[in-house]
Scaffold this motif. Sequence first.
Motif, short mmCIF file in Angstrom:
data_model
loop_
_atom_site.label_atom_id
_atom_site.label_comp_id
_atom_site.label_asym_id
_atom_site.label_seq_id
_atom_site.Cartn_x
_atom_site.Cartn_y
_atom_site.Cartn_z
N ALA A 267 0.83 -1.20 0.00
CA ALA A 267 0.00 0.00 0.00
C ALA A 267 0.87 1.24 0.00
N GLY A 268 1.90 1.20 0.84
CA GLY A 268 2.80 2.34 0.92
C GLY A 268 3.53 2.54 -0.39
N ARG B 128 6.29 5.00 4.09
CA ARG B 128 5.17 4.87 5.03
C ARG B 128 5.44 5.71 6.27
N LYS C 6 7.23 8.33 6.48
CA LYS C 6 7.11 9.75 6.18
C LYS C 6 5.64 10.17 6.31
N TYR C 7 4.74 9.37 5.74
CA TYR C 7 3.33 9.74 5.80
C TYR C 7 2.73 9.55 7.17
N ASN D 194 4.43 10.48 9.71
CA ASN D 194 5.19 11.45 10.49
C ASN D 194 6.12 10.78 11.50
#
Lengths: 143, 137, 579
Positions: free
Chosen positions: C342-343, C431, C433-434, C436
């Motif tokens: 998904a990432g 992943r 990064k998104y 955080n």
Amino acid sequence: MAIANIMLVDDEVPFVEAMTKRLARRGLEVEQAFNGSDALKKLTGESKTEVVILDVKMPGMDGIETLKAIKAQAPLVEVIMLTGHATVESAIEGMKLGAFDYLMKPCDMDHLIAKVSDAAARKRQQEEKIISARIKEITSRMA
Amino acid sequence: MATMKLLLVDDEADFLNTLLKRMKRRDVDVAGVNSGEAALEWLETHPADVIILDVRMPGMDGIETLRAIKKHHPLVEVIMLTGHASMEVAIEGMEMGAFDYLMKPMDMDDLLYKAEDAFKKKTIHENKIQRRVKNLV
Amino acid sequence: MNPKSTSLTPYYRTLTRNIVLLVMVISLAPMVIVTGIILNQFSASYHEKVFAHLEELVLKHKRNIDGFLVEKLENIRFLVEDVDFGKLQQEDMLAEHLSRLQSAYGTVFVDLGIVNEAGQQIAYAGPFKLGNARYADAEWFKQAIHNPYYTSDVFLGLRGSPHFIITVRKPWQGKNYILRATIDFVSFNRLVEQVRIGETGFAYILNREGQFQTKPIFDFTPTRDIYDRYFATLERMEKEVEIQERLDGTGVKCLYVSALLKNGDWLLVYKQVSNDAFSNLHNAQIIAIVFFILGGIVIVALAISMSAKMVRRIATSDTEKEIMNQQVIETGKLASVGELAAGIAHEINNPVAIMVEEAGWLQDLMADGAFESEEDIKEFERALNQIRVQGRRCKEITHKLLSFARKTDSRIEDFEVGPLLEELVSLSAQRAKYSNVELVTHLDEKLPAISASQSELQQVFLNLINNALDAMEKAGGVLEINAHQNDGKIVIEVADNGPGIPKANLARIFDPFFTTKPVGSGTGLGLSICYGIIHKMGGEIAVKSAVDVGTTFSIRLPIKTSESDDPETEETVSETENQ
């Protein structure tokens, strides 16, 4: 008057740049934001933005959080979620939270413009309602 | 098309009851509560499509109630119910996402017309969501 | 894994052996005890019975023989007392009495004779010509003249055939006379000969010198000492019958039943080979033993075949379980790969979107027909360059994904964990990064190699990283991955500063199907699979967590040893522990 005033919110700078150029060429006023908080900042005050095109997946504030914040801060601004295949569920979640619609990335330009126009129309309809209410208020006060 | 579920929110019991009676006579699926808090509580357990919301109420006023409704139930449409003196508040409400406003005392047909209008907007959006979900599957 | 079903591994062989031994001990022990007790009891009671029977038999015959002797003596005494002794000295009178005795008692009395003090036979009636026989030197005469009654031992005497005599002393006209009667040896012998039991049971009579007084059916030389002892024992114990079991002269175990006769002059001995006397007992014993052996064979055969069957079952079910585990691991791998995908899908979608837009932009420009000016050409170049950059970005992502996907087999190989962890971190970077999350790694360089399945270990860390990212998704945070060597093990820590795990859940975190995620979004298998994989490698996995502080998973993996079969044994050990 432009077809619509929009704001593009995505963390991919080259994507935003390319889109901006193409949308501008088709008569849309485009404002750019590269993350959620940037977008919120630019939506305050005298922003002309009618429709926000919002990427679902972003570092920092993600799309859903940003959507909620936009809806709280500027309830009349319509939001179209921008999503990849993996995050369509989030986009639909966004619609349940009041987003106008969503678009798959990469998106067809005409499709996008059609949706943006619809969203802008809805917003303008609401604004007209408010303006007429204001006029009514003013006239009633004068009377 | 499913029938519209209406919720009336007004602190004046007489007004509320009369309105409820008249609407029920017209076979409208309607319920009534007498405060903003009660409205939110009601929404926790009952579905509603359109809320007719009095702007002036003791406790949570109309704007506060509207904000809470929009936050927790973003797709529920709200019609502000206002007197001449509080027109400004109704407009503020509309800027905050209320569908429309109605001036008290209002015409019953007018009210139902606007409510149907709001319901249509909500239904269109919901159908859109349903279509998108179907596309997903 | 599979060879187990055809030839069993040492573990299963040991298991089979243990089960066989256990079954055999459990079923044979009671059988031995019961059979032993029954045989013992039976033998004791049978001995008792046989002894009692023989005792009675011998006693009866002793009485018979004693009675016979007494009776014959009485016959002679009667003759002496009742008949005028003077007349008796006339040979025709004597002969008449003899024939009268013979007609009354059969041929028991062979002859009669009267001997005077000097040992001269003065009258004789009988078949032998012994009219003037002199017995002065005969042993019996010496005894007879001094005793009122006397019964002699068996001797050959003048007639040269075995016989014994009964004498009665009669004082007459101031002198002592002796009436002597010869007892027919054959008819006496018959008394003893009758005592026959089984094949080897027979009786005989001995005198104190150990000479036969009867003709034994089986000829042998009696041992004096032993018979002396019988005499002594019987006299001392004042028992009528003595039973002994001992080896005879030829080394065969025999029963000796003895009783005194003739006031202790003679010894009646009944001898029977023990085996013969106890033949019924022996038959019973043999039958019991045969049954015991047959039963034992059946038990052993059953124990072996059933244990083999059982162990094969166990082995099969173990194999099935193993396959199941493998399938669960595969499923878990798919789940974690799905999350990763998904990432990555998003990651790859972004450059694709950019390329599409840039290409669209180029089309826009071309549609305007304005690609003459220098500015336009620059824009073209810029856009094409952007497309190339984004294309390269796609290529990198697909390469990463491919190198991950390539390690899909669960083969055991030697490798270093460092590069594996780095690769996973780079795969998870997007992943993170998104979500955080800041990814921090501290990997010691030159960590020794471990021996394991790369894909399985990948799965473990991917799982832990995914979990940590899930946990920190809302608030973000820092995910630290450390690897160092400690105590002969490689220690890898995956530490997040997320919300932490409540104590109540911490204990169940490795349990299968335990999940805190909403129904449908987590299988609850991830960590239990990790646990399984790490334990299979002979490693350990532990978790420390504090609410609002974070969670640290630490994994200790054994460094690869030089013996290649070491992990194999460790594997089986940990497997059995898990069971």
